[in-house]
Write a protein that holds these residues in place. Structure first.
Motif, mmCIF file in Angstrom:
data_model
loop_
_atom_site.group_PDB
_atom_site.id
_atom_site.type_symbol
_atom_site.label_atom_id
_atom_site.label_comp_id
_atom_site.label_asym_id
_atom_site.label_seq_id
_atom_site.Cartn_x
_atom_site.Cartn_y
_atom_site.Cartn_z
ATOM 1 N N LYS A 1 0.844 -1.207 -0.022
ATOM 2 C CA LYS A 1 0.035 0.076 0.014
ATOM 3 C C LYS A 1 0.754 1.154 0.111
ATOM 4 N N LEU A 2 1.921 1.038 0.690
ATOM 5 C CA LEU A 2 3.042 2.299 0.551
ATOM 6 C C LEU A 2 3.734 2.521 -0.746
ATOM 7 N N GLY A 3 3.638 1.592 -1.448
ATOM 8 C CA GLY A 3 4.274 1.676 -2.869
ATOM 9 C C GLY A 3 5.592 1.071 -3.054
ATOM 10 N N LYS A 4 5.957 0.399 -1.912
ATOM 11 C CA LYS A 4 7.029 -0.358 -2.073
ATOM 12 C C LYS A 4 7.371 -1.231 -3.310
ATOM 13 N N THR A 5 8.691 -1.410 -4.008
ATOM 14 C CA THR A 5 8.825 -2.267 -5.113
ATOM 15 C C THR A 5 8.779 -3.546 -4.822
ATOM 16 N N PRO A 6 8.536 -4.455 -5.812
ATOM 17 C CA PRO A 6 8.473 -6.184 -5.578
ATOM 18 C C PRO A 6 9.867 -6.338 -5.176
ATOM 19 N N GLU A 7 10.883 -5.747 -5.522
ATOM 20 C CA GLU A 7 12.319 -6.132 -5.112
ATOM 21 C C GLU A 7 12.503 -5.700 -3.645
ATOM 22 N N GLU A 8 11.893 -4.619 -3.434
ATOM 23 C CA GLU A 8 12.111 -4.123 -1.695
ATOM 24 C C GLU A 8 11.406 -5.350 -1.043
ATOM 25 N N ILE A 9 10.105 -5.537 -1.570
ATOM 26 C CA ILE A 9 9.336 -6.493 -0.656
ATOM 27 C C ILE A 9 9.879 -8.193 -0.542
ATOM 28 N N GLU A 10 10.601 -8.298 -1.687
ATOM 29 C CA GLU A 10 11.329 -9.583 -1.668
ATOM 30 C C GLU A 10 12.677 -9.551 -0.746
ATOM 31 N N GLU A 11 13.154 -8.366 -0.791
ATOM 32 C CA GLU A 11 14.496 -8.217 0.312
ATOM 33 C C GLU A 11 13.799 -8.445 1.772
ATOM 34 N N MET A 12 12.738 -8.162 1.987
ATOM 35 C CA MET A 12 12.296 -8.418 3.512
ATOM 36 C C MET A 12 11.890 -9.883 3.342
ATOM 37 N N ASN A 13 11.217 -10.320 2.585
ATOM 38 C CA ASN A 13 10.891 -11.922 2.625
ATOM 39 C C ASN A 13 12.091 -12.601 2.648
ATOM 40 N N ARG A 14 13.195 -12.244 2.084
ATOM 41 C CA ARG A 14 14.724 -13.083 2.442
ATOM 42 C C ARG A 14 15.133 -12.800 3.760
ATOM 43 N N ARG A 15 14.880 -11.529 4.377
ATOM 44 C CA ARG A 15 15.351 -11.297 5.518
ATOM 45 C C ARG A 15 14.684 -11.844 6.770
ATOM 46 N N TYR A 16 13.246 -12.070 6.371
ATOM 47 C CA TYR A 16 12.485 -12.519 7.551
ATOM 48 C C TYR A 16 11.380 -13.582 7.105
ATOM 49 N N PRO A 17 12.185 -14.774 6.594
ATOM 50 C CA PRO A 17 11.338 -15.871 6.061
ATOM 51 C C PRO A 17 10.270 -16.348 6.780
ATOM 52 N N MET A 18 9.179 -16.930 6.325
ATOM 53 C CA MET A 18 8.317 -17.622 7.321
ATOM 54 C C MET A 18 9.064 -18.809 8.196
ATOM 55 N N VAL A 19 8.257 -18.672 9.652
ATOM 56 C CA VAL A 19 9.066 -19.690 10.542
ATOM 57 C C VAL A 19 8.102 -20.372 11.090
ATOM 58 N N GLU A 20 8.672 -21.572 11.627
ATOM 59 C CA GLU A 20 7.610 -22.551 12.323
ATOM 60 C C GLU A 20 7.875 -22.417 13.536
ATOM 61 N N HIS A 21 6.936 -22.369 14.563
ATOM 62 C CA HIS A 21 6.823 -22.207 15.848
ATOM 63 C C HIS A 21 6.062 -23.317 16.572
ATOM 64 N N PRO A 22 6.381 -23.903 17.636
ATOM 65 C CA PRO A 22 5.256 -24.808 18.359
ATOM 66 C C PRO A 22 3.944 -24.100 18.495
ATOM 67 N N VAL A 23 2.926 -24.777 18.563
ATOM 68 C CA VAL A 23 1.610 -24.573 18.846
ATOM 69 C C VAL A 23 1.355 -24.209 20.254
ATOM 70 N N VAL A 24 1.974 -25.199 21.028
ATOM 71 C CA VAL A 24 2.088 -25.018 22.270
ATOM 72 C C VAL A 24 3.392 -24.913 22.903
ATOM 73 N N ARG A 25 3.636 -23.424 23.242
ATOM 74 C CA ARG A 25 5.076 -23.143 23.764
ATOM 75 C C ARG A 25 5.271 -23.627 25.257
ATOM 76 N N THR A 26 6.331 -23.998 25.580
ATOM 77 C CA THR A 26 7.015 -24.390 26.800
ATOM 78 C C THR A 26 7.479 -23.065 27.314
ATOM 79 N N HIS A 27 7.386 -22.546 28.206
ATOM 80 C CA HIS A 27 8.169 -20.969 28.479
ATOM 81 C C HIS A 27 9.639 -21.540 29.144
#
Length: 285
Positions: free
Chosen positions: A172-198
């Motif tokens: 919405k802010l008009g970032k380019t596809p390249e800028e968005i892809e750079e963020m995708n590389r820096r912060y890829p999807m991650v897996e975390h436990p559904v139930v976390r042990t503190h």
């Protein structure tokens, strides 16, 4: 917590619980001053026991806000949210007539990171006369309240977390596809436990949230969506919650590993200005 868990009678400061399991207001402390190791240990114990602790009448500077939070760990810089000029670690969260509040979803902060937040320290700079409260929900109690059948399904499950909301914002802010892809590389999807042990209390809590969790690994979409909806709904159970009414110079310090929060957006067109500092945590397990 152990039998040595901090209580209103054993605290080296005044401690007034808001509910039986979550939320306590702390008094008799000046957060502008450095604390000795004993006081820090007691505050940390209070945080672990009550999941969120509150302070009133703390007219502190930005530097003092940062210094207080740094006593509990290294601070993060949020890559998407606006920060206070000259202070990259300080999120500037301002809502008014032109920018209505939008944090009114139950969530734990930055779970899209590989190592999400330990905790957040939020300071009220300007608040409405009425409205703009923040609600907190105890994820230990939410887990304990599940049926044995649901617990069996989720105890070893993992879910995918993503910064999808911020990706949409970038578009919405008009970032380019390249800028968005750079963020995708820096912060890829991650897996975390559904139930976390503190990592400090050893207690189990629900660790999925409607803001950042995408799906449960190994389930088809219908099954995953249905189960996640059931888990998300637990945060809205009043018996698991406390509610904090802000005043100027109030501070909330919450444990993102043990609770979720929801900022009530019921104050438009009034102004609500907050500043948040976030402490880096570890990888959930």
């Amino acid at each position: 917590m152990s039998q040595a868990a901090i209580t209103p009678k054993t605290a080296p400061f005044s401690l007034s619980p808001l509910t039986p399991t979550i939320g306590a207001e702390i008094g008799g402390i000046d957060l502008s001053k450095p604390m000795d190791s004993a006081m820090l240990a007691s505050l940390r114990e209070a945080l672990l026991e009550w999941k969120v602790i509150f302070f009133r009448d703390q007219d502190i500077s930005t530097e003092e806000h940062l210094a207080f939070a740094r006593q509990f760990g290294e601070l993060e810089v949020h890559p998407f949210a606006p920060h206070k000029e000259g202070y990259p670690e300080v999120l500037a969260i301002t809502h008014n007539r032109e920018r209505p509040g939008k944090e009114n979803k139950w969530h734990s902060d930055v779970t899209w990171r590989e190592c999400p937040s330990l905790g957040s320290v939020l300071r009220a700079v300007e608040v409405p006369d009425v409205g703009g409260d923040t609600l907190f929900s105890d994820m230990y109690a939410a887990y304990d309240g599940l049926s044995d059948e649901v617990k069996e399904k989720i105890d070893s499950a993992v879910a995918i977390h993503d910064f999808a909301h911020f990706r949409t914002m970038m578009q919405k802010l008009g970032k380019t596809p390249e800028e968005i892809e750079e963020m995708n590389r820096r912060y890829p999807m991650v897996e975390h436990p559904v139930v976390r042990t503190h990592p400090e209390t050893g207690r189990k809590g629900i660790y999925v949230n409607v803001a950042f969790t995408q799906r449960i690994v190994g389930m088809d979409k219908v099954e995953s969506d249905t189960l996640l909806a059931h888990l998300y709904a637990q945060a809205a159970v009043p018996e698991y919650q406390c509610r904090f009414r802000w005043r100027k110079n109030s501070i909330a310090f919450w444990d993102n590993r043990a609770c979720q929060h929801y900022a009530a957006s019921d104050y438009w067109p009034a102004v609500r200005k907050m500043e948040r500092v976030t402490i880096i945590g570890d990888r959930p397990c």
